[in-house]
Design a protein around this motif. Structure first.
Motif, PDB file in Angstrom:
ATOM      1  N   ASP A  78       0.856  -1.181   0.000  1.00 53.58           N
ATOM      2  CA  ASP A  78       0.000   0.000   0.000  1.00 53.58           C
ATOM      3  C   ASP A  78       0.897   1.238   0.000  1.00 53.58           C
ATOM      4  O   ASP A  78       1.539   1.547   1.011  1.00 53.58           O
ATOM      5  N   LEU A  79       0.935   1.943  -1.129  1.00 52.50           N
ATOM      6  CA  LEU A  79       1.826   3.091  -1.274  1.00 52.50           C
ATOM      7  C   LEU A  79       1.612   4.143  -0.187  1.00 52.50           C
ATOM      8  O   LEU A  79       2.565   4.569   0.464  1.00 52.50           O
ATOM      9  N   ASP A  80       0.380   4.579  -0.029  1.00 52.50           N
ATOM     10  CA  ASP A  80       0.119   5.673   0.905  1.00 52.50           C
ATOM     11  C   ASP A  80       0.403   5.277   2.356  1.00 52.50           C
ATOM     12  O   ASP A  80       0.995   6.047   3.111  1.00 52.50           O
ATOM     13  N   ALA A  81       0.009   4.071   2.745  1.00 53.83           N
ATOM     14  CA  ALA A  81       0.255   3.619   4.118  1.00 53.83           C
ATOM     15  C   ALA A  81       1.751   3.476   4.381  1.00 53.83           C
ATOM     16  O   ALA A  81       2.243   3.870   5.445  1.00 53.83           O
ATOM     17  N   GLN A 102       2.293   6.379  -9.820  1.00 52.69           N
ATOM     18  CA  GLN A 102       2.719   4.980  -9.950  1.00 52.69           C
ATOM     19  C   GLN A 102       3.731   4.607  -8.871  1.00 52.69           C
ATOM     20  O   GLN A 102       3.898   3.441  -8.559  1.00 52.69           O
ATOM     21  N   TRP A 103       4.437   5.590  -8.355  1.00 53.82           N
ATOM     22  CA  TRP A 103       5.387   5.372  -7.273  1.00 53.82           C
ATOM     23  C   TRP A 103       5.486   6.659  -6.465  1.00 53.82           C
ATOM     24  O   TRP A 103       5.011   7.710  -6.883  1.00 53.82           O
ATOM     25  N   CYS A 115      12.529   5.078  -3.683  1.00 56.32           N
ATOM     26  CA  CYS A 115      11.187   5.007  -4.251  1.00 56.32           C
ATOM     27  C   CYS A 115      10.406   3.839  -3.681  1.00 56.32           C
ATOM     28  O   CYS A 115      10.958   2.783  -3.403  1.00 56.32           O
ATOM     29  N   LEU A 116       9.089   4.056  -3.564  1.00 55.67           N
ATOM     30  CA  LEU A 116       8.155   3.010  -3.159  1.00 55.67           C
ATOM     31  C   LEU A 116       7.252   2.741  -4.354  1.00 55.67           C
ATOM     32  O   LEU A 116       6.765   3.681  -4.995  1.00 55.67           O
ATOM     33  N   ALA A 117       7.031   1.476  -4.644  1.00 63.15           N
ATOM     34  CA  ALA A 117       6.117   1.084  -5.709  1.00 63.15           C
ATOM     35  C   ALA A 117       5.387  -0.171  -5.266  1.00 63.15           C
ATOM     36  O   ALA A 117       5.918  -0.950  -4.463  1.00 63.15           O
TER      37      ALA A 117
END
Length: 123
Positions: A78-81, A102-103, A115-117
């Motif tokens: 979960d990107l936002d979390a 997308q990231w 980066c998180l994806a």
């Protein structure tokens, strides 16, 4: 035939190896395998580790302008979390965010971008 057999360690220059290793330990859950004022490392039991080495006169990368030598990519569910949790650990979220959602680009406490994806389906 290749001469290089296995990537063993990604080493990141920094001002405070122990503090940066502690941040990534909290972020990844990996175990700190060594820590002193000049060098720290952590790993998860896989062949690849992260390490941090103290560099006198270390200059913080300036995302997106300026010097940036490399960055790390992490997959999350979960990107936002994940971003919120990492911000709570001391990461920062720069204003410039490429990728149209997308990231997410964050910077660690010493300014290194990462980066998180989300993982592709099936991973």
């Amino acid at each position: 035939m290749s001469v290089l057999k296995q990537l063993s360690t990604v080493v990141i220059d920094c001002a405070d190896p122990a503090a940066l290793a502690a941040f990534y330990q909290k972020a990844t859950g990996w175990e700190i395998t060594h820590s002193d004022q000049d060098f720290a490392s952590l790993g998860s039991g896989t062949p690849v580790q992260l390490a941090f080495v103290r560099v006198d006169g270390y200059e913080v990368p300036n995302w997106p302008e300026g010097t940036k030598y490399m960055h790390l990519d992490f997959t999350v569910t979960d990107l936002d979390a994940a971003a919120e949790e990492l911000l709570g650990l001391g990461a920062s979220r720069p204003d410039f965010q490429p990728g149209e959602g997308q990231w997410i680009v964050l910077t660690d406490p010493e300014g290194h971008p990462f980066c998180l994806a989300t993982a592709p389906a099936g991973d």
